[in-house]
Design a protein around this motif. Structure first.
Motif, PDB file in Angstrom:
ATOM      1  N   THR A 186      49.882  42.386  48.280  1.00  0.00           N
ATOM      2  CA  THR A 186      49.004  41.685  48.304  1.00  0.00           C
ATOM      3  C   THR A 186      48.014  41.516  47.770  1.00  0.00           C
ATOM      4  O   THR A 186      47.633  40.370  47.049  1.00  0.00           O
ATOM      5  CB  THR A 186      48.926  41.191  49.904  1.00  0.00           C
ATOM      6  OG1 THR A 186      49.724  40.874  50.228  1.00  0.00           O
ATOM      7  CG2 THR A 186      47.749  39.980  49.805  1.00  0.00           C
ATOM      8  N   LEU A 187      47.184  42.359  47.947  1.00  0.00           N
ATOM      9  CA  LEU A 187      46.091  43.029  47.242  1.00  0.00           C
ATOM     10  C   LEU A 187      46.177  42.826  46.423  1.00  0.00           C
ATOM     11  O   LEU A 187      45.382  42.329  44.772  1.00  0.00           O
ATOM     12  CB  LEU A 187      45.261  44.439  47.782  1.00  0.00           C
ATOM     13  CG  LEU A 187      44.102  44.767  47.069  1.00  0.00           C
ATOM     14  CD1 LEU A 187      42.945  43.603  47.573  1.00  0.00           C
ATOM     15  CD2 LEU A 187      43.407  45.723  47.674  1.00  0.00           C
ATOM     16  N   LEU A 188      47.247  44.176  45.263  1.00  0.00           N
ATOM     17  CA  LEU A 188      47.515  43.130  44.239  1.00  0.00           C
ATOM     18  C   LEU A 188      48.600  42.365  43.906  1.00  0.00           C
ATOM     19  O   LEU A 188      47.703  41.570  42.427  1.00  0.00           O
ATOM     20  CB  LEU A 188      49.027  45.180  43.473  1.00  0.00           C
ATOM     21  CG  LEU A 188      49.214  44.609  42.031  1.00  0.00           C
ATOM     22  CD1 LEU A 188      47.636  45.271  40.711  1.00  0.00           C
ATOM     23  CD2 LEU A 188      50.201  45.879  41.816  1.00  0.00           C
ATOM     24  N   GLY A 189      48.622  41.499  43.895  1.00  0.00           N
ATOM     25  CA  GLY A 189      49.008  40.446  43.877  1.00  0.00           C
ATOM     26  C   GLY A 189      47.813  39.292  43.515  1.00  0.00           C
ATOM     27  O   GLY A 189      47.959  38.467  42.930  1.00  0.00           O
ATOM     28  N   TYR A 190      46.834  39.489  43.733  1.00  0.00           N
ATOM     29  CA  TYR A 190      44.994  38.617  44.115  1.00  0.00           C
ATOM     30  C   TYR A 190      44.763  39.245  42.965  1.00  0.00           C
ATOM     31  O   TYR A 190      43.892  37.944  42.253  1.00  0.00           O
ATOM     32  CB  TYR A 190      44.498  39.064  45.511  1.00  0.00           C
ATOM     33  CG  TYR A 190      43.129  38.472  45.121  1.00  0.00           C
ATOM     34  CD1 TYR A 190      43.387  37.195  45.149  1.00  0.00           C
ATOM     35  CD2 TYR A 190      42.486  39.144  44.975  1.00  0.00           C
ATOM     36  CE1 TYR A 190      42.410  36.362  45.253  1.00  0.00           C
ATOM     37  CE2 TYR A 190      40.532  38.071  44.801  1.00  0.00           C
ATOM     38  CZ  TYR A 190      40.663  36.814  44.891  1.00  0.00           C
ATOM     39  OH  TYR A 190      39.850  36.164  44.908  1.00  0.00           O
ATOM     40  N   CYS A 238      44.376  36.451  39.821  1.00  0.00           N
ATOM     41  CA  CYS A 238      42.673  36.588  39.488  1.00  0.00           C
ATOM     42  C   CYS A 238      43.077  36.291  37.690  1.00  0.00           C
ATOM     43  O   CYS A 238      42.655  35.553  37.372  1.00  0.00           O
ATOM     44  CB  CYS A 238      41.550  36.911  39.944  1.00  0.00           C
ATOM     45  SG  CYS A 238      41.539  36.558  41.630  1.00  0.00           S
ATOM     46  N   GLU A 239      43.274  37.609  37.489  1.00  0.00           N
ATOM     47  CA  GLU A 239      43.221  37.652  35.597  1.00  0.00           C
ATOM     48  C   GLU A 239      44.556  36.834  35.133  1.00  0.00           C
ATOM     49  O   GLU A 239      43.490  36.560  34.434  1.00  0.00           O
ATOM     50  CB  GLU A 239      43.920  39.562  35.670  1.00  0.00           C
ATOM     51  CG  GLU A 239      42.733  39.850  36.022  1.00  0.00           C
ATOM     52  CD  GLU A 239      43.542  41.769  36.218  1.00  0.00           C
ATOM     53  OE1 GLU A 239      43.239  42.579  35.990  1.00  0.00           O
ATOM     54  OE2 GLU A 239      45.176  42.068  35.436  1.00  0.00           O
ATOM     55  N   GLU A 240      45.116  36.671  36.071  1.00  0.00           N
ATOM     56  CA  GLU A 240      46.538  35.467  34.891  1.00  0.00           C
ATOM     57  C   GLU A 240      45.303  34.184  34.846  1.00  0.00           C
ATOM     58  O   GLU A 240      45.452  33.314  33.585  1.00  0.00           O
ATOM     59  CB  GLU A 240      47.601  35.894  35.779  1.00  0.00           C
ATOM     60  CG  GLU A 240      48.466  37.052  35.394  1.00  0.00           C
ATOM     61  CD  GLU A 240      48.593  36.943  33.378  1.00  0.00           C
ATOM     62  OE1 GLU A 240      49.120  36.438  32.890  1.00  0.00           O
ATOM     63  OE2 GLU A 240      49.016  38.509  33.417  1.00  0.00           O
ATOM     64  N   VAL A 241      44.932  33.823  35.948  1.00  0.00           N
ATOM     65  CA  VAL A 241      44.918  32.949  36.242  1.00  0.00           C
ATOM     66  C   VAL A 241      43.798  32.036  35.306  1.00  0.00           C
ATOM     67  O   VAL A 241      43.341  31.252  34.590  1.00  0.00           O
ATOM     68  CB  VAL A 241      45.477  31.827  37.675  1.00  0.00           C
ATOM     69  CG1 VAL A 241      44.222  30.159  38.003  1.00  0.00           C
ATOM     70  CG2 VAL A 241      45.995  31.681  38.458  1.00  0.00           C
ATOM     71  N   PHE A 286      48.025  28.778  35.264  1.00  0.00           N
ATOM     72  CA  PHE A 286      49.700  29.370  36.314  1.00  0.00           C
ATOM     73  C   PHE A 286      50.372  29.693  35.139  1.00  0.00           C
ATOM     74  O   PHE A 286      51.198  29.601  35.325  1.00  0.00           O
ATOM     75  CB  PHE A 286      49.789  27.910  37.582  1.00  0.00           C
ATOM     76  CG  PHE A 286      48.868  27.914  38.489  1.00  0.00           C
ATOM     77  CD1 PHE A 286      49.191  28.819  39.474  1.00  0.00           C
ATOM     78  CD2 PHE A 286      47.695  27.377  38.878  1.00  0.00           C
ATOM     79  CE1 PHE A 286      48.247  28.983  40.184  1.00  0.00           C
ATOM     80  CE2 PHE A 286      46.991  26.923  40.326  1.00  0.00           C
ATOM     81  CZ  PHE A 286      47.208  28.222  41.164  1.00  0.00           C
ATOM     82  N   VAL A 287      50.405  28.257  34.355  1.00  0.00           N
ATOM     83  CA  VAL A 287      51.128  28.586  33.239  1.00  0.00           C
ATOM     84  C   VAL A 287      51.972  30.232  32.154  1.00  0.00           C
ATOM     85  O   VAL A 287      52.931  29.794  32.474  1.00  0.00           O
ATOM     86  CB  VAL A 287      51.339  27.550  31.712  1.00  0.00           C
ATOM     87  CG1 VAL A 287      51.695  27.929  30.844  1.00  0.00           C
ATOM     88  CG2 VAL A 287      51.533  25.934  31.972  1.00  0.00           C
ATOM     89  N   GLN A 288      50.216  30.672  32.589  1.00  0.00           N
ATOM     90  CA  GLN A 288      50.099  32.027  31.554  1.00  0.00           C
ATOM     91  C   GLN A 288      50.736  32.977  32.800  1.00  0.00           C
ATOM     92  O   GLN A 288      51.974  33.660  32.733  1.00  0.00           O
ATOM     93  CB  GLN A 288      49.334  32.377  31.215  1.00  0.00           C
ATOM     94  CG  GLN A 288      48.811  33.797  30.934  1.00  0.00           C
ATOM     95  CD  GLN A 288      47.799  34.514  30.074  1.00  0.00           C
ATOM     96  OE1 GLN A 288      46.875  33.908  29.739  1.00  0.00           O
ATOM     97  NE2 GLN A 288      46.548  35.106  30.550  1.00  0.00           N
ATOM     98  N   LEU A 289      49.952  32.478  34.139  1.00  0.00           N
ATOM     99  CA  LEU A 289      50.775  33.916  34.996  1.00  0.00           C
ATOM    100  C   LEU A 289      52.355  33.143  35.576  1.00  0.00           C
ATOM    101  O   LEU A 289      53.396  35.027  35.439  1.00  0.00           O
ATOM    102  CB  LEU A 289      50.749  33.007  36.469  1.00  0.00           C
ATOM    103  CG  LEU A 289      51.025  33.295  38.171  1.00  0.00           C
ATOM    104  CD1 LEU A 289      49.694  34.873  38.617  1.00  0.00           C
ATOM    105  CD2 LEU A 289      50.791  32.749  39.305  1.00  0.00           C
TER     106      LEU A 289
END
Length: 174
Positions: A55-59, A63-66, A71-74
């Motif tokens: 979860t923490l890694l996902g956050y 953040c970095e991608e968005v 969201f398209v880049q994510l």
């Protein structure tokens, strides 16, 4: 949590990072997770981290991608399944980030409805055209920008209150 105990972070690094801010505090953990997983979030990496660590890694990845490309880049960078097909939004709610959790669920509706198209490999022009085709992400991205600092604070407070779920903290000489 036997397997996860192998992931350690130094008490000194945490203290130093906490003095620099919430982002740096969380980065101490996620840098370590990326080191352990070889920077990958694929099937091989899944058993290397526990649910809270994912979860923490996902956050961090969210953040970095968005922040960089929405969201398209994510999704185009392969993180759609990691964020939307795992209990990421639920875990964020449990961490106290309720509004952010709702935002992720809203984005998941768009993702679910258009997943095949969103995940299709694209050249640069096709990728850029996706931003017009998926303008429905725009409001969600704006909402995220407005709440990011607050969400990061909620996540950092949760991690600080539940350190044992995120890493084994080691002092010098241990």
């Amino acid at each position: 949590m036997e397997e996860e105990k192998k992931i350690t972070v130094s008490d000194e690094a945490l203290r130093r990072a906490a003095g620099e801010g919430m982002d740096e505090f969380l980065r101490v953990f996620t840098d370590r997770y990326l080191e352990v997983t070889g920077g990958q979030v694929d099937a091989d990496a899944m058993p290397l981290l526990n649910g809270w660590q994912h979860t923490l890694l996902g956050y961090r990845l969210f953040c970095e991608e968005v922040n960089e490309g929405g969201f398209v880049q994510l999704i185009q960078n392969g993180y759609g399944p990691y964020i939307f097909l795992n209990p990421f939004a639920k875990a964020m709610r449990l961490m106290g980030a309720k509004e952010f959790s709702k935002l992720v669920y809203e984005a998941k509706k768009i993702y679910d409805a258009h997943r095949e198209d969103l995940e299709q490999e694209r050249d640069e022009d096709e990728f850029m055209a996706m931003y017009e085709r998926y303008e429905e992400f725009d409001d969600l991205e704006e909402q995220f920008m407005d709440m990011e600092e607050e969400v990061t604070g909620q996540v950092a407070r949760y991690v600080d209150g539940h350190l044992e779920d995120f890493a084994l903290i080691v002092k010098e000489g241990e």
